[in-house]
Design an enzyme around this catalytic site. Structure first.
Site, short mmCIF file in Angstrom:
data_model
loop_
_atom_site.label_atom_id
_atom_site.label_comp_id
_atom_site.label_asym_id
_atom_site.label_seq_id
_atom_site.Cartn_x
_atom_site.Cartn_y
_atom_site.Cartn_z
N HIS A 137 41.04 42.94 30.51
CA HIS A 137 41.69 41.71 30.90
C HIS A 137 41.19 40.51 30.36
CE1 HIS A 137 43.71 43.03 34.53
NE2 HIS A 137 43.10 44.07 34.38
N SER A 171 37.70 45.81 34.33
CA SER A 171 38.50 45.41 35.24
C SER A 171 38.43 43.88 35.46
CB SER A 171 38.39 46.15 36.52
OG SER A 171 38.57 47.47 36.22
N TYR A 188 34.62 40.80 41.45
CA TYR A 188 35.97 41.20 41.73
C TYR A 188 36.78 40.08 42.17
CZ TYR A 188 35.56 46.56 42.26
OH TYR A 188 35.41 47.61 41.80
N HIS A 202 41.53 49.51 28.64
CA HIS A 202 42.00 48.58 29.72
C HIS A 202 41.42 47.27 29.57
CE1 HIS A 202 44.80 47.86 33.42
NE2 HIS A 202 43.45 46.92 33.41
N HIS A 249 50.62 42.96 40.66
CA HIS A 249 49.64 41.99 41.45
C HIS A 249 50.34 40.61 41.27
CE1 HIS A 249 46.54 44.66 42.30
NE2 HIS A 249 46.36 45.20 41.08
N ASP A 290 49.90 46.90 36.71
CA ASP A 290 49.06 45.96 36.95
C ASP A 290 49.52 44.73 37.13
OD1 ASP A 290 46.50 45.07 37.31
OD2 ASP A 290 45.68 45.71 35.36
#
Lengths: 337, 337
Positions: free
Chosen positions: B197, B168, B286, B195, B18, B15
């Protein structure tokens, strides 16, 4: 259902002062204070990072006299209350009088979590001259909920308008915050505030926990500007409070713009959690210990983190920096065995 | 009481890719993987940010072929499991076979939270060739706990070794995490991972909440390296887990050193919560929507944040970028009324 009101106390121009080496200018203060006032924060705190008249060889000199900064902010702040921080022992009653004459409408009187009594005269004086007055307990991870209640009651008895609990070292876990705020909430009748640092990456979550336990004032700074890992990031906090259905009266797009367009260009470095600030938060010790610890670690060939953890265990407080060398010596002797 | 074991899954080399424009070199990967392995993380994920063979005009080309990177990591990883990410539609079963031949011992097969069925053949194949296999649900804020249980059972039926839930977009509030992880914990017999962010500053707190609800695998990256606001910061997470009494088997001083001495020098920018990433986390959309949204906002003279919030309300997903212009048009018409 009516949304619960949470008062946002922006301390970019006070706690953030540490992170720019106390270099705020009149133009910068004017722009930040005007921006914060327009977007709807409740209180705007402005002082040297260590409170009024903190400017000194010990705490770092301010580039611009804070009375000039107060005057500048006073001209543009229309709706928020302009507040100063005062640490008894650094700032005096005369300094407070001067701050009021130059625009301060409120004062937060801050002491170590077990020393509220040194603030009694300052709080009583501030109330007597008509200022909003806040009792502020620093390093509150170092006292039990019961002790904090006892200390807070000293502030209540002097007439403080609210009690502010500060996790100055960014040490508290969420349940530590809940225990302390809920104990206060059950014991005192005045509002409760919470001030957090992000050393463990928990400042937003801990602020929300404080609100869930009854706090109605939250300290924050734009972009998290503050010493070490920095403070609760104001624009992020406002976004989360909004998502949770609280009413901050802060315009969310507006506070994002103040952070990005006005505060970010002033910053000297990005506000991240580096190893030094993580170590301080993990161990729960003052940032002033760091330099002494590195020196002692080198001398005794120790990992500085082991010294910091030991200092945290011994609950050492600011002013005890001399003892760091003793602790390091003991640890090195223990390692030899 | 025995401490509960939490497996740390470090995805700095996947990850985090990116955030460095997929520019990891063989030397960098060797140093990071060796460091992570030595300090005791359970899994080390390494792939293009969008999974194996993500290197493309659409997702950004990798500077170094990932098979070369896998080989390099495979040489130095002794205790951890080396894992790859695979997104069906991007990576294929042949790619997975090649990854295994070059050092991958595990694979995480990732789909949109409502599309677990497109992973069935990949998971079955991975199990048939003896790989540890994880079913990975992306954008899990967009589905209810019940829907997530239904999708996770598809993974369970294929023989997945654990289910990984991903926030995400960094959108979830702590109670959103609790609801989803506890529903899974009650419904499936295999371990659960999480997971996160940091768009809302909650990644550490949400990871802890996941653990409290039963999760035993946590994703993180050193210094939080990752797209936008970045991932859960590994060394901070380990410090908090340690303070809470969980056993990660990660050496805390060691992971701090890997973050500071190996990963930080590779970073192209510090990992902070800027306005763009805060907006994405607030709206739950997104990051690929951002550029299109800025363009549409300019065209229709709208605040891009208002468009993002509307996109979030409409639960738009990746691939629907064309509709952003329609949404902006509608908003501008509404504003005229």
């Amino acid at each position: 259902m009516e949304k619960r009101k949470i008062n946002i106390v922006d301390t970019t121009l006070r706690d953030g002062s540490h992170a720019v080496s106390h270099s705020f200018t009149v133009d910068q203060v004017t722009a930040v204070a005007e921006g914060l006032d327009k977007v709807g924060v409740s209180l705007i705190e402005l002082s040297h990072g260590d409170g009024i008249t903190g400017s000194s060889v010990n705490y770092g000199f301010s580039k611009t006299n804070e009375i000039e900064l107060l005057k500048a902010a006073g001209k543009v702040v229309k709706n928020a209350k302009l507040t100063v921080l005062l640490l008894p022992g650094i700032g005096t009653i005369e300094d407070l009088q001067e701050a009021k004459e130059n625009g301060a409408q409120a004062v937060r009187v801050a002491t170590h979590v077990t020393e509220a009594d040194i603030a009694i005269q300052h709080i009583k004086y501030a109330k007597s001259i008509g200022m909003m007055t806040v009792g502020f307990l620093m390093m509150s991870h170092m006292a039990s909920p019961e002790k904090i209640v006892e200390q807070a009651k000293i502030f209540v008895d002097c007439g403080a308008d609210y009690i502010n609990l500060a996790d100055s070292a960014g040490y508290m876990l969420t349940d530590d915050v809940r225990a302390r705020v809920s104990a206060l909430q059950n014991a005192v009748d005045i509002p409760i505030g919470f001030h957090s640092h992000n050393n463990l990456g928990l400042s937003v979550a801990n602020s929300i926990a404080a609100v869930e336990e009854g706090a109605t004032y939250l300290d924050a700074t734009c972009r998290g500007l503050g010493a070490g890992a920095g403070n609760t990031q104001n624009e992020v906090l406002c976004a989360v409070l909004d998502r949770l259905g609280y009413d901050t009266e802060v315009n969310l797009n507006g506070i994002m713009d103040v952070a990005e367009e006005i505060v970010e260009p002033i910053m000297q470095r990005p506000q991240v959690i580096n190893t030094a600030s993580l170590m301080l938060g993990y161990a729960g010790v003052y940032s002033s210990f760091l330099l002494h610890t590195y020196k002692a670690a080198e001398k005794f060939r120790l990992n500085p983190r082991d010294i910091l953890v030991e200092l945290g265990k011994r609950r050492m407080v600011g002013g005890q920096e001399d003892m760091i060398i003793d602790v390091a010596f003991e640890l090195s002797q223990k390692n030899k065995k």
